[in-house]
Design an enzyme around this catalytic site. Structure first.
Site, PDB file in Angstrom:
ATOM      1  N   HIS A  55     -11.154  30.694 -61.566  1.00 52.62           N
ATOM      2  CA  HIS A  55     -11.820  30.237 -60.213  1.00 52.62           C
ATOM      3  C   HIS A  55     -10.637  30.040 -59.296  1.00 52.62           C
ATOM      4  O   HIS A  55      -9.606  29.411 -59.273  1.00 52.62           O
ATOM      5  CB  HIS A  55     -12.359  28.994 -60.357  1.00 52.62           C
ATOM      6  CG  HIS A  55     -13.037  28.597 -59.030  1.00 52.62           C
ATOM      7  ND1 HIS A  55     -13.920  29.719 -58.512  1.00 52.62           N
ATOM      8  CD2 HIS A  55     -12.905  27.863 -58.151  1.00 52.62           C
ATOM      9  CE1 HIS A  55     -14.455  29.062 -57.304  1.00 52.62           C
ATOM     10  NE2 HIS A  55     -13.786  27.745 -57.150  1.00 52.62           N
ATOM     11  N   ASP A 110     -12.375  46.551 -74.169  1.00 55.19           N
ATOM     12  CA  ASP A 110     -11.933  47.260 -73.175  1.00 55.19           C
ATOM     13  C   ASP A 110     -10.991  48.274 -73.376  1.00 55.19           C
ATOM     14  O   ASP A 110     -10.558  49.125 -72.431  1.00 55.19           O
ATOM     15  CB  ASP A 110     -11.397  46.315 -71.949  1.00 55.19           C
ATOM     16  CG  ASP A 110     -10.501  45.480 -72.477  1.00 55.19           C
ATOM     17  OD1 ASP A 110      -9.488  45.871 -73.341  1.00 55.19           O
ATOM     18  OD2 ASP A 110     -10.155  44.116 -72.068  1.00 55.19           O
ATOM     19  N   VAL A 131      -6.654  39.745 -72.806  1.00 56.35           N
ATOM     20  CA  VAL A 131      -7.562  39.682 -71.606  1.00 56.35           C
ATOM     21  C   VAL A 131      -8.718  40.472 -71.840  1.00 56.35           C
ATOM     22  O   VAL A 131      -8.910  41.614 -72.147  1.00 56.35           O
ATOM     23  CB  VAL A 131      -6.736  40.231 -70.293  1.00 56.35           C
ATOM     24  CG1 VAL A 131      -7.731  40.115 -69.115  1.00 56.35           C
ATOM     25  CG2 VAL A 131      -5.364  39.890 -70.319  1.00 56.35           C
ATOM     26  N   ASP A 137     -11.594  40.954 -76.309  1.00 55.72           N
ATOM     27  CA  ASP A 137     -10.264  41.423 -75.606  1.00 55.72           C
ATOM     28  C   ASP A 137     -10.440  43.022 -75.945  1.00 55.72           C
ATOM     29  O   ASP A 137     -10.295  43.751 -74.982  1.00 55.72           O
ATOM     30  CB  ASP A 137      -9.308  40.753 -76.208  1.00 55.72           C
ATOM     31  CG  ASP A 137      -7.900  41.178 -75.978  1.00 55.72           C
ATOM     32  OD1 ASP A 137      -7.863  42.362 -75.228  1.00 55.72           O
ATOM     33  OD2 ASP A 137      -7.077  40.942 -76.813  1.00 55.72           O
ATOM     34  N   ASP A 156      -4.865  42.866 -75.144  1.00 49.49           N
ATOM     35  CA  ASP A 156      -3.654  42.094 -74.657  1.00 49.49           C
ATOM     36  C   ASP A 156      -4.115  40.988 -74.148  1.00 49.49           C
ATOM     37  O   ASP A 156      -3.453  40.313 -73.413  1.00 49.49           O
ATOM     38  CB  ASP A 156      -3.567  42.871 -73.231  1.00 49.49           C
ATOM     39  CG  ASP A 156      -4.895  42.964 -72.346  1.00 49.49           C
ATOM     40  OD1 ASP A 156      -5.939  42.728 -73.001  1.00 49.49           O
ATOM     41  OD2 ASP A 156      -5.097  43.647 -71.259  1.00 49.49           O
ATOM     42  N   ASP A 185     -14.500  33.594 -64.129  1.00 49.03           N
ATOM     43  CA  ASP A 185     -14.528  32.386 -63.199  1.00 49.03           C
ATOM     44  C   ASP A 185     -15.521  31.398 -64.017  1.00 49.03           C
ATOM     45  O   ASP A 185     -16.560  31.576 -64.464  1.00 49.03           O
ATOM     46  CB  ASP A 185     -15.120  32.575 -61.875  1.00 49.03           C
ATOM     47  CG  ASP A 185     -14.971  31.611 -60.856  1.00 49.03           C
ATOM     48  OD1 ASP A 185     -15.332  30.508 -60.872  1.00 49.03           O
ATOM     49  OD2 ASP A 185     -14.537  31.807 -59.641  1.00 49.03           O
ATOM     50  N   SER A 195     -13.249  30.378 -52.890  1.00 44.15           N
ATOM     51  CA  SER A 195     -14.261  29.268 -53.329  1.00 44.15           C
ATOM     52  C   SER A 195     -15.018  28.862 -52.099  1.00 44.15           C
ATOM     53  O   SER A 195     -15.694  29.654 -51.389  1.00 44.15           O
ATOM     54  CB  SER A 195     -13.312  28.155 -53.929  1.00 44.15           C
ATOM     55  OG  SER A 195     -14.312  27.369 -54.566  1.00 44.15           O
TER      56      SER A 195
HETATM   57 CA   LIG Z   1      -8.321  43.707 -73.343  1.00 45.53          CA
END
Ligand SMILES: [Ca+2]
Ligand SMILES: *[C@@H]1O[C@H](CO)[C@@H](O)[C@H](O)[C@H]1NC(C)=O
Ligand SMILES: *[C@@H]1O[C@H](CO)[C@@H](O)[C@H](O)[C@H]1NC(C)=O
Ligand SMILES: *[C@@H]1O[C@H](CO)[C@@H](O)[C@H](O)[C@H]1NC(C)=O
Ligand SMILES: *[C@@H]1O[C@H](CO)[C@@H](O)[C@H](O)[C@H]1NC(C)=O
Length: 579
Positions: free
Chosen positions: A490, A271, A277, A268, A275, A444, A202
């Protein structure tokens, strides 16, 4: 009588010091004799300022940037002043490992927000690797005081010493003093190599770059989510507020949270691995339309919270409703980033899946409605650094997109050589063999991940102008690598994507790169929370992007031009290059 530092270091033998115990060396007399009095022209170290204490079997909890550890250390605080200045005192804190644990390493650490240090909290990250770890108070009065406490000498008057200390001076001084002190303390011969490092995130990331762009003080640096391109970065915190004002729509936070949740759920799987994410926010930009959220129901229970912003501490009522077209329009305006009144792009923005931190609103219980709450960081920048007023009361009444642009321009010009921190020619640092591991949470919500990508690309194009994109990228990756961290917020894992990893052992990777020549390809990371805690990940070095195929069974770092293009912003509101 004290020996001079030079005479002292010649007299002491490394072998003797390495055989000493912590108690032998962690004394005022020993430390005072080891002070690097001649390390830097123009400063005077106050020998009487030294405070020394030994701590045994210190148990350091894990941080986001280092694992837990247990060690003995000698804490040394000292003060120095700049010759010819009055009321000038800078404090340094060093934690030194026990002599038998010293690995010929030194680490500078930095701050966050408006702070130039993180108290003692970053120091274990070096001592655990046998490094002396240092922190500076910047001369702001104490380790608890920040740049904005010292920046104004009075309303209307900048304290230029404090400004330059924060900008880049304090860190350079700490590195020079810290390195020589380390040599003296451990009796290192001139011929012995002291490996020198930096690690911070940061504002601390900006501080790191302030040094890398000017000096060759370090062999390697771990810089996280740097708050650089300072004038743009600070005003950018006001863009969400401006977007609300433009739409005259101040949503209940729950509505934006619902849009976020739906975005994460939809993006999600893009990709290749479902999961929780969003590892590919670029695919999210290319393939997800936020309009899909319109009409979806949201509900959040009443709560008493401190909120995202400095001045927003309140109780909030239960919120329920359906996501509105205006709510989505606002979310899109935030992701589309700052524009001027002619629609030209002023600055880049957050990736979809980042929490809407700058878009917090305040509940007014008298009118039972949600109101504008101006970003504390953005407000501080305008009040203190532009208007030079010790106040926290920025109002956006009468403020337009063009005002924001003018605020950037003013700050950019005024602080270009001090705070902007985007000098793209790193030939001094690179010429000395310096390495850089730059990490940034892809989700972030405070410093856009695209900000780091932009800088890496600036360095690439300035230093390798004649090479093709991929050839220049390959050259740059030989010594400066950027890793985006899937799902991370962040400088930390995200609370919304808890299965996301964080690269907790990056300094170890850097040490192996610097000392053993093992160039990293992917960067190891670990899930630090939630049901998948401990799961290992590998992060892809920019410009490669993560992708799972075969139903999540196969992981690759792929080159994807369409995705890369989404990270490149054409800031056509400016005639100047924005590095
Ligand atoms: Ca994913
Ligand atoms: C160090 O501390 C741990 C607990 O934090 C304790 O279990 C251990 O016995 C201590 N070791 C020594 C040598 O004091
Ligand atoms: C930082 O470490 C020093 C030395 O161990 C100690 O005196 C000081 O209290 C610590 N500060 C905080 C805030 O813990
Ligand atoms: C968003 O998802 C989180 C879980 O990740 C949940 O706690 C929260 O209630 C959700 N918010 C809304 C508005 O649905
Ligand atoms: C500085 O200006 C602000 C805003 O006008 C005011 O509130 C504050 O009292 C002033 N401070 C001093 C020390 O005059």
């Amino acid at each position: 009588m004290l020996l001079s530092a030079w005479a002292w270091s010649v007299a002491a033998s490394a072998a003797i010091v390495h055989a000493a115990t912590l108690d032998d060396v962690c004394t005022s007399a020993y430390v005072t004799a080891a002070l690097p009095l001649d390390a830097l022209t123009g400063i005077t170290i106050d020998s009487s300022s030294v405070v020394v204490s030994a701590t045994k079997n210190y148990s350091s909890a894990a941080g986001d940037f280092f694992e837990s550890s247990t060690f003995d250390f000698c804490a040394v605080q000292l003060a120095y002043s700049h010759n010819g200045l009055t009321d000038d005192q800078v404090l340094l804190m060093f934690w030194l490992p026990a002599p038998d644990k010293f690995e010929n390493r030194y680490l500078s650490t930095g701050g966050g927000g408006m702070a130039i240090n993180s108290g003692n909290s970053s120091l274990p990250g070096g001592v655990m690797y046998g490094a002396v770890s240092g922190a500076t108070d910047g001369g702001f009065g104490s380790f608890e005081l920040d740049e904005d406490d010292a920046f104004l000498a009075a309303n209307g008057t900048i304290d230029y010493e404090a400004m330059y200390m924060f900008g880049y001076k304090a860190h350079h001084e700490m590195s020079v003093i810290g390195k020589q002190f380390t040599r003296n303390f451990f009796g290192m011969a001139d011929s012995e190599k002291l490996y020198t490092y930096y690690q911070a995130c940061s504002e601390g990331g900006r501080e790191g770059w302030s040094q890398i762009q000017r000096y060759d003080d370090w062999d390697g640096a771990v810089v996280g989510a740097p708050a650089f391109r300072y004038a743009h970065q600070q005003v950018q915190h006001l863009w969400s507020d401006m977007a609300m004002k433009n739409l005259d729509y101040y949503p209940p936070p729950c509505e934006l949270e619902k849009i976020l949740n739906l975005t994460i759920a939809a993006c999600d799987p893009l990709d290749g691995l479902t999961d929780g994410v969003v590892s590919r926010t670029d695919l999210c930009k290319l393939h997800y339309n936020l309009d899909k959220a319109i009409g979806e129901s949201y509900y959040c229970a009443a709560e008493t919270s401190s909120g995202y912003k400095k001045r927003q501490a309140s109780s909030t009522p239960a919120q329920s409703g359906k996501v509105t077209a205006k709510g989505v329009e606002l979310a899109k305006a935030i992701i589309d980033g700052m524009k001027d009144s002619q629609g030209r792009q002023v600055y880049l923005s957050y990736q979809p899946s980042a929490t809407w931190s700058d878009a917090g609103t305040t509940y007014n219980s008298e009118t039972d409605s949600w109101e504008l709450s101006v970003s504390g960081i953005g407000g501080d920048w305008v009040d203190r650094f532009l208007e030079l007023i010790d106040s926290e009361s920025l109002s956006l009444d009468g403020v337009t997109e063009d005002t924001l642009k003018a605020w950037i321009y003013e700050g950019w010009q005024r602080y270009d050589s001090v705070l902007q921190t985007t000098w793209p020619d790193l030939s001094v640092y690179h010429g000395a063999g310096g390495k850089i591991l730059h990490v940034h949470g892809e989700s972030d919500f405070s410093v856009p991940a695209a900000s780091s990508v932009r800088y890496w690309e600036s360095v690439r194009s300035v230093m390798y102008p004649d090479l093709s994109y991929t050839a220049g990228a390959a050259q740059l990756n030989e010594w400066y690598r950027l890793y985006l961290i899937p799902g991370a917020g962040h400088c930390a894992p995200s609370t919304d994507q808890t299965n996301g990893p964080f690269p907790q052992t990056t300094l170890q990777v850097l040490i192996d790169w610097v000392e053993k020549g093992s160039t990293p390809t992917t960067l190891p990371a670990t899930v630090l929370q939630g049901s998948e805690e401990g799961k290992k990940w590998e992060l892809c070095a920019w410009p490669l992007r993560p992708l799972w195929t075969k139903n999540g069974a196969k992981f690759e770092c792929v080159y994807d031009q369409a995705s890369i293009n989404t990270w490149h912003w054409d800031l056509n509101a400016w005639d100047m290059p924005v590095y």
